[in-house]
Design an enzyme around this catalytic site. Structure first.
Site: not given
Length: 313
Positions: A42, A99, A172, A195, A221, A227-229
């Protein structure tokens, strides 16, 4: 002595090859030749198949996880430095690992800072990126950073929709600054979702601050992951009387059940850039290319001219 501007050359990492070709075409050149050799375990090795001695080169590649994308960028930069390129500009349409830009609990890394240092140690002399997860990540670099905004792409599209009773929404609290900037440019109202998370990518509770009754809402955003939020916010706004809900998100990470979440949500449309290639097609997802934006800025950087006109917000 006058400054001599040598030819610029553009190369792309494997993950961003399609975007790289678009950028090179808009720049007015062809994508440079790179061959990647892969060992059976790899391990891989990129190799420039043309001279880059004394030139300014642009290496295009988003560094979204897995780690191979970041590692390829680092190896490409190191190879360019060792091949005596004069300037090595890392063009990161999406700056991955962003993040993790602070310690939000004990004994965790600040990955965004680490990635910044790795890019500099590898040999990058300049960074061009778009819609960082947090503006202050620019401060992690000791080299110049050109931080572009996808608003230059999204705003004309939104204006062409001619939506009545337009309201900009942030999914958010952290994105409220971005939402206010869009609302100012579009002269619209703003609402914000509040949230609470049970853990990463899992929302336990969401509330809406503001009124969306009879409004066409656009959620804003910097990225969309599972894509939950977004889908939860869209469903909540439709329940509160919104006429329609769209979303604009610069970076379509779209992991896990994201495509299913979008398909079965009340989102009318999700508008993204091609900073990260989509892995599936979806009738609700509209892709706007960022190639012209990056090509224009790369031209200006190469010619040592101002790029301030590209900073809408």
């Amino acid at each position: 002595m006058p400054i001599v501007i040598t030819e610029a050359k553009i190369f792309a990492c494997n993950q961003s090859k399609v975007l790289g070709e678009k950028i090179a075409q808009a720049f007015g050149t062809e994508l440079g030749k790179v061959i990647t050799s892969t060992y059976s375990d790899g391990e891989f090795q990129p190799s420039y198949e043309e001279s880059i001695r004394g030139t300014r080169i642009f290496i295009i590649g988003s560094t979204n996880p897995g780690p191979e994308n970041l590692m390829e960028m680092l190896l490409m930069i190191d190879a360019a430095k060792r091949a005596s390129a004069r300037h090595v500009t890392a063009v990161l349409p999406y700056f991955g690992w962003a993040r993790q830009d602070r310690k939000d609990k004990p004994r965790v890394p600040i990955a965004a800072k680490l990635v910044a240092k790795m890019l500099e140690v590898a040999g990058a002399t300049r960074i061009i990126t778009m819609d960082l997860h947090a503006d202050q990540i620019q401060g992690f670099f000791e080299k110049p950073v050109d931080h572009l905004f996808a608003s230059t792409i999204f705003l004309p599209y939104l204006r062409n929709l001619n939506l009545e009773n337009l309201t900009i929404a942030s999914p958010d609290m952290g994105g409220s600054k971005r939402a206010y900037a869009y609302s100012k440019a579009l002269e619209s109202d703003v609402v914000i979702c509040y949230k609470q998370r049970a853990k990463a990518n899992v929302i336990s509770h969401m509330e809406l601050i503001g009124d969306v009754t009879g409004k066409n809402v656009v959620l804003v955003d910097d990225m969309v992951d599972t894509a939950g939020t977004l889908t939860k916010a869209a469903d909540l706004m439709m329940e509160r009387g919104a006429l329609s809900v769209r979303a604009i998100c610069t970076h379509p990470i779209l992991s896990g059940k994201a495509y299913d979440n979008i398909k079965h949500s009340k989102l009318q449309e999700l508008i993204v850039t091609d900073s990260i290639p989509l892995s599936q097609t979806n009738d609700k997802i509209k892709v706007l290319s960022c190639a012209d934006l990056f090509a224009d800025v790369m031209h200006r950087v190469h010619e040592n001219s101002s790029i301030s006109s590209k900073f809408i917000m």
